[in-house]
Design a protein around this motif. Structure first.
Motif, PDB file in Angstrom:
ATOM      1  N   PRO A  23      12.675  43.129  28.767  1.00 43.72           N
ATOM      2  CA  PRO A  23      11.455  43.794  29.237  1.00 43.72           C
ATOM      3  C   PRO A  23      11.031  45.014  28.419  1.00 43.72           C
ATOM      4  O   PRO A  23      10.074  45.685  28.784  1.00 43.72           O
ATOM      5  CB  PRO A  23      11.831  44.216  30.650  1.00 43.72           C
ATOM      6  N   ASN A  24      11.751  45.320  27.353  1.00 49.44           N
ATOM      7  CA  ASN A  24      11.350  46.444  26.505  1.00 49.44           C
ATOM      8  C   ASN A  24      10.147  46.068  25.653  1.00 49.44           C
ATOM      9  O   ASN A  24       9.933  44.889  25.352  1.00 49.44           O
ATOM     10  CB  ASN A  24      12.507  46.861  25.597  1.00 49.44           C
ATOM     11  N   PRO A  25       9.361  47.044  25.231  1.00 45.68           N
ATOM     12  CA  PRO A  25       8.170  46.743  24.427  1.00 45.68           C
ATOM     13  C   PRO A  25       8.543  46.241  23.035  1.00 45.68           C
ATOM     14  O   PRO A  25       9.506  46.729  22.431  1.00 45.68           O
ATOM     15  CB  PRO A  25       7.446  48.092  24.343  1.00 45.68           C
ATOM     16  N   PRO A  26       7.793  45.278  22.500  1.00 51.45           N
ATOM     17  CA  PRO A  26       8.024  44.808  21.129  1.00 51.45           C
ATOM     18  C   PRO A  26       7.393  45.766  20.133  1.00 51.45           C
ATOM     19  O   PRO A  26       6.201  45.700  19.842  1.00 51.45           O
ATOM     20  CB  PRO A  26       7.332  43.438  21.109  1.00 51.45           C
ATOM     21  N   VAL A  27       8.206  46.643  19.615  1.00 51.88           N
ATOM     22  CA  VAL A  27       7.732  47.728  18.752  1.00 51.88           C
ATOM     23  C   VAL A  27       8.118  47.436  17.306  1.00 51.88           C
ATOM     24  O   VAL A  27       9.156  46.833  17.029  1.00 51.88           O
ATOM     25  CB  VAL A  27       8.336  49.076  19.206  1.00 51.88           C
ATOM     26  N   GLY A  28       7.282  47.885  16.384  1.00 52.53           N
ATOM     27  CA  GLY A  28       7.593  47.830  14.963  1.00 52.53           C
ATOM     28  C   GLY A  28       7.584  49.223  14.375  1.00 52.53           C
ATOM     29  O   GLY A  28       6.841  50.100  14.839  1.00 52.53           O
ATOM     30  N   ALA A  29       8.443  49.464  13.373  1.00 52.62           N
ATOM     31  CA  ALA A  29       8.527  50.772  12.741  1.00 52.62           C
ATOM     32  C   ALA A  29       8.716  50.620  11.240  1.00 52.62           C
ATOM     33  O   ALA A  29       9.360  49.675  10.779  1.00 52.62           O
ATOM     34  CB  ALA A  29       9.690  51.580  13.331  1.00 52.62           C
ATOM     35  N   VAL A  30       8.144  51.554  10.499  1.00 52.83           N
ATOM     36  CA  VAL A  30       8.256  51.581   9.041  1.00 52.83           C
ATOM     37  C   VAL A  30       8.616  53.000   8.620  1.00 52.83           C
ATOM     38  O   VAL A  30       8.046  53.969   9.133  1.00 52.83           O
ATOM     39  CB  VAL A  30       6.919  51.155   8.388  1.00 52.83           C
ATOM     40  N   ILE A  31       9.570  53.127   7.707  1.00 55.51           N
ATOM     41  CA  ILE A  31       9.937  54.429   7.140  1.00 55.51           C
ATOM     42  C   ILE A  31       9.390  54.482   5.716  1.00 55.51           C
ATOM     43  O   ILE A  31       9.671  53.599   4.896  1.00 55.51           O
ATOM     44  CB  ILE A  31      11.460  54.640   7.122  1.00 55.51           C
ATOM     45  N   VAL A  32       8.601  55.528   5.439  1.00 54.38           N
ATOM     46  CA  VAL A  32       7.943  55.669   4.138  1.00 54.38           C
ATOM     47  C   VAL A  32       8.449  56.944   3.456  1.00 54.38           C
ATOM     48  O   VAL A  32       8.342  58.039   4.015  1.00 54.38           O
ATOM     49  CB  VAL A  32       6.411  55.730   4.294  1.00 54.38           C
ATOM     50  N   ALA A  33       9.009  56.787   2.266  1.00 54.95           N
ATOM     51  CA  ALA A  33       9.506  57.922   1.492  1.00 54.95           C
ATOM     52  C   ALA A  33       8.345  58.793   1.022  1.00 54.95           C
ATOM     53  O   ALA A  33       7.189  58.356   1.003  1.00 54.95           O
ATOM     54  CB  ALA A  33      10.312  57.415   0.296  1.00 54.95           C
ATOM     55  N   SER A  63      17.584  57.695   2.539  1.00 50.78           N
ATOM     56  CA  SER A  63      16.191  57.822   2.098  1.00 50.78           C
ATOM     57  C   SER A  63      15.264  58.248   3.228  1.00 50.78           C
ATOM     58  O   SER A  63      14.106  58.601   2.989  1.00 50.78           O
ATOM     59  CB  SER A  63      15.699  56.485   1.520  1.00 50.78           C
ATOM     60  N   ALA A  64      15.770  58.221   4.474  1.00 55.84           N
ATOM     61  CA  ALA A  64      14.952  58.640   5.607  1.00 55.84           C
ATOM     62  C   ALA A  64      14.745  60.154   5.630  1.00 55.84           C
ATOM     63  O   ALA A  64      13.773  60.640   6.223  1.00 55.84           O
ATOM     64  CB  ALA A  64      15.589  58.179   6.917  1.00 55.84           C
ATOM     65  N   ARG A  65      15.640  60.907   4.998  1.00 54.88           N
ATOM     66  CA  ARG A  65      15.527  62.364   5.034  1.00 54.88           C
ATOM     67  C   ARG A  65      14.269  62.814   4.293  1.00 54.88           C
ATOM     68  O   ARG A  65      14.061  62.486   3.128  1.00 54.88           O
ATOM     69  CB  ARG A  65      16.775  63.000   4.424  1.00 54.88           C
ATOM     70  N   GLY A  66      13.404  63.534   5.023  1.00 57.00           N
ATOM     71  CA  GLY A  66      12.150  64.006   4.454  1.00 57.00           C
ATOM     72  C   GLY A  66      11.045  62.973   4.455  1.00 57.00           C
ATOM     73  O   GLY A  66       9.941  63.238   3.972  1.00 57.00           O
ATOM     74  N   ALA A  67      11.313  61.779   5.011  1.00 53.51           N
ATOM     75  CA  ALA A  67      10.340  60.679   4.995  1.00 53.51           C
ATOM     76  C   ALA A  67       9.440  60.719   6.222  1.00 53.51           C
ATOM     77  O   ALA A  67       9.573  61.575   7.103  1.00 53.51           O
ATOM     78  CB  ALA A  67      11.077  59.344   4.913  1.00 53.51           C
ATOM     79  N   ALA A  86      13.335  59.577  19.703  1.00 47.47           N
ATOM     80  CA  ALA A  86      12.863  60.850  19.170  1.00 47.47           C
ATOM     81  C   ALA A  86      14.037  61.631  18.562  1.00 47.47           C
ATOM     82  O   ALA A  86      13.925  62.198  17.473  1.00 47.47           O
ATOM     83  CB  ALA A  86      12.184  61.670  20.259  1.00 47.47           C
ATOM     84  N   GLN A  87      15.165  61.646  19.259  1.00 50.71           N
ATOM     85  CA  GLN A  87      16.331  62.364  18.745  1.00 50.71           C
ATOM     86  C   GLN A  87      16.903  61.668  17.513  1.00 50.71           C
ATOM     87  O   GLN A  87      17.352  62.332  16.570  1.00 50.71           O
ATOM     88  CB  GLN A  87      17.404  62.456  19.833  1.00 50.71           C
ATOM     89  N   ALA A  88      16.884  60.340  17.489  1.00 47.95           N
ATOM     90  CA  ALA A  88      17.370  59.606  16.315  1.00 47.95           C
ATOM     91  C   ALA A  88      16.541  59.946  15.078  1.00 47.95           C
ATOM     92  O   ALA A  88      17.081  60.089  13.968  1.00 47.95           O
ATOM     93  CB  ALA A  88      17.323  58.104  16.576  1.00 47.95           C
ATOM     94  N   LEU A  89      15.229  60.109  15.257  1.00 43.45           N
ATOM     95  CA  LEU A  89      14.369  60.483  14.135  1.00 43.45           C
ATOM     96  C   LEU A  89      14.693  61.896  13.645  1.00 43.45           C
ATOM     97  O   LEU A  89      14.730  62.158  12.436  1.00 43.45           O
ATOM     98  CB  LEU A  89      12.904  60.383  14.550  1.00 43.45           C
ATOM     99  N   LEU A  90      14.953  62.796  14.598  1.00 48.24           N
ATOM    100  CA  LEU A  90      15.322  64.157  14.222  1.00 48.24           C
ATOM    101  C   LEU A  90      16.660  64.180  13.481  1.00 48.24           C
ATOM    102  O   LEU A  90      16.812  64.848  12.457  1.00 48.24           O
ATOM    103  CB  LEU A  90      15.390  65.042  15.474  1.00 48.24           C
ATOM    104  N   ASP A  91      17.628  63.437  14.006  1.00 46.22           N
ATOM    105  CA  ASP A  91      18.954  63.414  13.383  1.00 46.22           C
ATOM    106  C   ASP A  91      18.908  62.849  11.961  1.00 46.22           C
ATOM    107  O   ASP A  91      19.714  63.231  11.102  1.00 46.22           O
ATOM    108  CB  ASP A  91      19.921  62.568  14.229  1.00 46.22           C
ATOM    109  N   ALA A  92      17.955  61.936  11.727  1.00 40.72           N
ATOM    110  CA  ALA A  92      17.838  61.318  10.403  1.00 40.72           C
ATOM    111  C   ALA A  92      17.085  62.199   9.414  1.00 40.72           C
ATOM    112  O   ALA A  92      17.018  61.872   8.224  1.00 40.72           O
ATOM    113  CB  ALA A  92      17.140  59.971  10.522  1.00 40.72           C
ATOM    114  N   GLY A  93      16.509  63.303   9.884  1.00 47.10           N
ATOM    115  CA  GLY A  93      15.786  64.200   8.995  1.00 47.10           C
ATOM    116  C   GLY A  93      14.362  63.786   8.699  1.00 47.10           C
ATOM    117  O   GLY A  93      13.780  64.202   7.684  1.00 47.10           O
ATOM    118  N   ILE A  94      13.762  62.985   9.578  1.00 45.54           N
ATOM    119  CA  ILE A  94      12.360  62.587   9.400  1.00 45.54           C
ATOM    120  C   ILE A  94      11.466  63.823   9.469  1.00 45.54           C
ATOM    121  O   ILE A  94      11.613  64.664  10.364  1.00 45.54           O
ATOM    122  CB  ILE A  94      11.958  61.557  10.477  1.00 45.54           C
TER     123      ILE A  94
END
Length: 333
Positions: A23-33, A63-67, A86-94
């Motif tokens: 039942p979770n939403p079908p989400v897509g994500a892209v990380i851009v350097a 490569s996610a750091r600063g992306a 949201a926390q995972a993005l912060l931890d990765a340095g986005i």
């Protein structure tokens, strides 16, 4: 950077989660350097698995750091089966996040606020219309209405017939239309037929490639009606079978508490029952260039006695599939 182009790629990635993430939403994500290179792409895994952002972050690695993260839905801000994105993005340095649709679920919303509070640049509403009309559509519908989105599928001749007077119906449409219909099956949560159709045609209702092999994701196959199927019926073998011994379409939806998208394939009495109950939200119509002049009609409803009672629709899409036409209609609100 080109947020719109990255969002189109994120929406395309989200198709892989349709029917899988429920039942979770079908989400897509892209990380851009920072140099514009796409370094990670992800889609939501089955329940209990990582969300799209985490899948994309894992692909990106350092490569996610600063992306920049581009996501079809606002990153979640709560701990459920997995931690908050949201926390995972912060931890990765986005450093920057763009998302299309704000999360309407109050239990999960707030990711944008958390990111901004931590100094991340956040852009909301990027490609919102396209994302809301894409794989997220059924999930958003369920958030608003508390039930699955229901699509009725009709394959008919120009004069609205789905079978000849002698009952023959294979094949009304050509191979391109049938392949398209099977791709749709591979993205839904459940498919519904009446017990009469199940007894007469003995369908399998699986999602199959043109070579006969099955898609990785298969819908739950639901029979609505009082009559039982024989032990050897095709529907009683293989993945996901459910028999709802009722004449009420609402009982089908109640029996699918986590479904986001349900496809009603017939016969005409079952589609008519869903129409009478006000439970058809879309119609997928495959129109064959043929005329029978007699035979089974595509819908048999009882609520309509005058033109004013008709179900009004608006056309959302039209596509040529070989000699056939595919038209998606959406119920007018």
């Amino acid at each position: 950077m080109d947020f719109d182009g990255a969002m189109r790629q994120a929406i395309e990635a989200s198709h892989a989660a349709q029917g899988v993430s429920s039942p979770n939403p079908p989400v897509g994500a892209v990380i851009v350097a920072p140099d514009g290179t796409v370094v990670g792409v992800g889609a939501t895994a089955p329940p209990g698995g990582p969300h799209a952002e985490v899948v994309a972050l894992r692909a990106a690695g350092e490569s996610a750091r600063g992306a920049t993260a581009v996501v079809t839905l606002e990153p979640c801000n709560h701990t459920g089966r997995t931690g908050p994105c949201a926390q995972a993005l912060l931890d990765a340095g986005i450093a920057e996040v763009a998302f299309a649709v704000a999360d309407p679920n109050p239990a999960a919303a707030g990711g944008a606020r958390t990111l901004r509070a931590a100094g991340v640049r956040v852009h909301d509403g990027v490609g919102a219309d396209a994302a809301a009309a894409g794989p997220l559509k059924a999930w958003l519908f369920r958030q608003r209405h508390g039930r699955p989105m229901v699509t009725a599928k009709i394959a008919s001749t120009i004069d609205g017939r789905i079978a000849a007077p002698d009952g023959t119906s294979q094949w009304i449409t050509g191979p391109d239309a049938r392949a398209h219909a099977h791709r749709t099956r591979s993205r839904i949560d459940a498919i519904v037929v009446g017990s009469g159709t199940a007894l007469r045609d003995d369908p399998s209702l699986t999602a199959r490639h043109s070579d006969g092999t099955g898609y990785a994701h298969q819908p739950v196959r639901v029979v609505l009606g009082q009559r039982d199927l024989p032990t050897g019926a095709a529907l009683r073998t293989g993945p996901g079978y459910l028999h709802v011994h009722s004449h009420d379409p609402a009982d089908v939806l109640a029996a699918l508490p986590e479904a986001l998208w349900v496809l009603v394939e017939g016969g005409p009495s079952i589609i008519g029952a869903f129409a009478d109950a006000g439970l058809i939200d879309e119609i997928d119509h495959y129109l064959a260039p043929a005329v029978l002049g007699a035979g089974a009609a595509s819908v048999s409803a009882h609520r309509v006695s005058t033109l004013g009672d008709r179900l009004l629709l608006r056309r959302e899409e039209i596509t040529e599939l070989g000699d056939d036409l595919y038209v998606r209609y959406r119920r007018r609100s």
